[in-house]
Design a protein around this motif. Sequence first.
Motif, short mmCIF file in Angstrom:
data_model
loop_
_atom_site.label_atom_id
_atom_site.label_comp_id
_atom_site.label_asym_id
_atom_site.label_seq_id
_atom_site.Cartn_x
_atom_site.Cartn_y
_atom_site.Cartn_z
N ARG A 83 0.84 -1.21 0.00
CA ARG A 83 0.00 0.00 0.00
C ARG A 83 0.87 1.26 0.00
O ARG A 83 0.55 2.25 -0.68
N GLU A 84 1.96 1.23 0.74
CA GLU A 84 2.87 2.37 0.77
C GLU A 84 3.50 2.59 -0.60
O GLU A 84 3.59 3.74 -1.09
N HIS A 85 3.94 1.50 -1.23
CA HIS A 85 4.52 1.61 -2.57
C HIS A 85 3.49 2.15 -3.56
O HIS A 85 3.82 2.98 -4.42
N ASP A 86 2.25 1.67 -3.47
CA ASP A 86 1.20 2.11 -4.39
C ASP A 86 0.93 3.61 -4.25
O ASP A 86 0.70 4.30 -5.24
N THR A 87 0.96 4.09 -3.02
CA THR A 87 0.74 5.53 -2.80
C THR A 87 1.84 6.36 -3.46
O THR A 87 1.58 7.37 -4.12
N ILE A 88 3.08 5.92 -3.29
CA ILE A 88 4.21 6.64 -3.89
C ILE A 88 4.12 6.59 -5.41
O ILE A 88 4.31 7.62 -6.10
N LEU A 89 3.82 5.41 -5.97
CA LEU A 89 3.71 5.29 -7.43
C LEU A 89 2.57 6.14 -7.97
O LEU A 89 2.70 6.75 -9.05
N ASP A 90 1.47 6.20 -7.26
CA ASP A 90 0.35 7.02 -7.70
C ASP A 90 0.74 8.49 -7.75
O ASP A 90 0.44 9.20 -8.72
N ASP A 91 1.43 8.96 -6.71
CA ASP A 91 1.84 10.37 -6.69
C ASP A 91 2.86 10.67 -7.79
O ASP A 91 2.76 11.69 -8.49
#
Length: 373
Positions: free
Chosen positions: A224-232
Amino acid sequence: MTSMTVTPPEPVASRQIIIGVDTHKYAHVAVAIDHLGARLAAQHVAANREGYAQLEAWAAALAGNGRVIAYGVEGTGRYGVGLASFLRRTGRRVIEVNRGDRRSRRSNGKSDTLDAEAAARAVLGGQATAVPKSADGTAEMIRQIKIARDTARKAKTSAIITLKALIVTAPADLREHLAGTSDKVLIDRCASLRPGAVNSPTASAKHALRTLAKRYQALEAEIREHDTILDDLTRSHAPTLREGLGIGADTAAEMLIVFGDNPDRVHSEAVFAKLCGTSPVPASSGMTNRHRLSRAGHREANAALYRAVIVRMRFHEPTIKYVARRTAEGLSKRDIIRCLKRYLAREVYQAVMTDHRARQAVPTSASQGTLDL
């Protein structure tokens, strides 16, 4: 590392040379040839900044009053990334060279020097023309985060598969307690187990299941943390690309990884389609005249395009109509998806280049505004 230098011949005023480099983790081997294909000299340097500077100085001295046309570097995405970045910053032309032909290696033998010479000849003969990724911006950041995410996802899948396999052989009372539940409930129950002292098969099974469940939960939080960074990162770097239906953070990340931080290296949408393995290649025999998709290229990007196409086939009205029309014409679902992937590759290319041109225009506009003041 101790360098070994082969004494070069005397510089020639009109000489133009090409440097081929075979890269390794701790050392690089370079061979110089001239524009006529004659081998001039070889050099071994350490794989660090001092070695890179030594290699450039050696090439410049060898060229004399002539010039170094290009550096053909193997492994620009791995062991050669530091050298390629150093040479690019000093204004040198760097060409990415793929591994040499295996048949030639079997015939002529293999050594670091022979591989370096083959890299130089690939540049001279025009077989190697690709510009390597610059690996110094947002696309490189996305690649690194994506690697961490993908490995965490694989580990998460492995954890729950192992957990379920362990339940099959667990003691009956524990197995019945955990049977018939959803994955989320199963993970929560296993994470809440209290094994106590590990002095029985039941206690050891509880300990193992609890450990696997905790691992699954930790990996889920990491993803989830990686997904947030990738989304940003993808939204800020490629807003036009993210506007496309079915192109989320994961798909956009794969597309940007293919382009790298210097999208100009991909000269056309046809080149990008080939990089993604979506360009049609002839597959004819006898009286048939057919094409198939290339099985080369970036397979993760190809899979990302496939996922986006499947989403559009369900929710994108123009795509739904296209599928209906092509089905009526007699095309199979597989052929339709092939066509849609090619169309989507074209759309992705245009979106990425639009965002790239917009980023390039920002410093220009800012400098013009300063001059107007």
